[in-house]
Design a protein around this motif. Structure first.
Motif, short mmCIF file in Angstrom:
data_model
loop_
_atom_site.label_atom_id
_atom_site.label_comp_id
_atom_site.label_asym_id
_atom_site.label_seq_id
_atom_site.Cartn_x
_atom_site.Cartn_y
_atom_site.Cartn_z
N LEU A 37 0.84 -1.21 0.00
CA LEU A 37 0.00 0.00 0.00
C LEU A 37 0.87 1.25 0.00
CD1 LEU A 37 -2.75 -1.12 2.54
CD2 LEU A 37 -3.05 -0.73 0.09
N ALA A 38 1.92 1.26 0.81
CA ALA A 38 2.83 2.42 0.87
C ALA A 38 3.55 2.62 -0.45
CB ALA A 38 3.82 2.24 2.01
N ASN A 66 2.47 1.98 -3.34
CA ASN A 66 1.52 2.56 -4.29
C ASN A 66 1.24 4.03 -4.03
OD1 ASN A 66 0.74 0.44 -6.14
ND2 ASN A 66 -0.13 -0.60 -4.39
N GLU A 67 1.32 4.43 -2.79
CA GLU A 67 0.93 5.79 -2.43
C GLU A 67 2.09 6.79 -2.36
OE1 GLU A 67 -1.72 8.05 0.96
OE2 GLU A 67 -2.07 5.95 0.51
N TYR A 68 3.26 6.30 -2.01
CA TYR A 68 4.41 7.18 -1.81
C TYR A 68 5.56 6.81 -2.73
CZ TYR A 68 1.75 8.07 2.43
OH TYR A 68 0.75 8.38 3.30
N ASN A 69 6.47 7.73 -2.92
CA ASN A 69 7.64 7.48 -3.74
C ASN A 69 8.78 6.92 -2.88
OD1 ASN A 69 9.25 7.41 -6.02
ND2 ASN A 69 10.02 9.47 -5.68
N TYR A 70 8.52 5.77 -2.27
CA TYR A 70 9.51 5.11 -1.43
C TYR A 70 10.00 3.84 -2.12
CZ TYR A 70 7.37 7.76 2.48
OH TYR A 70 6.88 8.72 3.29
N TYR A 110 -0.59 -8.71 -4.13
CA TYR A 110 -0.71 -7.26 -4.18
C TYR A 110 -0.07 -6.69 -5.44
CZ TYR A 110 -1.88 -8.12 0.63
OH TYR A 110 -2.48 -8.61 1.76
N TYR A 152 1.84 -3.40 -7.02
CA TYR A 152 2.67 -2.29 -6.57
C TYR A 152 3.59 -1.93 -7.73
CZ TYR A 152 5.64 -6.34 -5.81
OH TYR A 152 6.33 -7.50 -5.98
N LYS A 212 9.72 -0.94 -6.74
CA LYS A 212 9.51 -0.19 -5.50
C LYS A 212 9.57 -1.07 -4.26
CE LYS A 212 9.25 3.94 -6.85
NZ LYS A 212 10.31 4.84 -6.41
#
Length: 95
Positions: A27-28, A30-34, A52, A54, A58
């Motif tokens: 989830l992270a 997908n949401e953040y540029n990490y 999942y 993604y 990433k």
């Protein structure tokens, strides 16, 4: 250009790990540029990661073969279990 943040996550720590940790990391991603590195037993992590979606590149896995049990003292485990997910993750941080 802003540098990408790289995060190491102990995928084997906590209740219902690694399933819930893998879900949160996906989830992270997908949401953040990490760039997220899941640290732990590769086989167990991949078992859940396949469920999942993604961004490619990433999420990665850094294998750790040893497990720290709930009753073990953290400092002793870190010194004696050099290939535990917490030790491997902290060494990644150090590097």
């Amino acid at each position: 250009m802003k540098d990408t943040i790289r995060i190491a996550v102990d995928a084997m720590g906590g209740d219902r790990a690694p399933r819930v940790v893998v879900e949160g990391a996906a989830l992270a991603a997908n949401e953040y540029n990490y760039d997220i590195v899941l640290v732990g037993d590769t086989r167990k992590i991949e078992k859940f990661l396949k469920f999942y979606k993604y961004p490619q590149g990433k999420l990665s896995i850094e294998h750790a073969s040893q497990k720290v049990d709930m009753g073990e003292a953290a400092a002793i485990s870190f010194r004696k279990k050099k290939d535990s997910s917490i030790s491997v993750g902290l060494n990644l941080l150090k590097e």
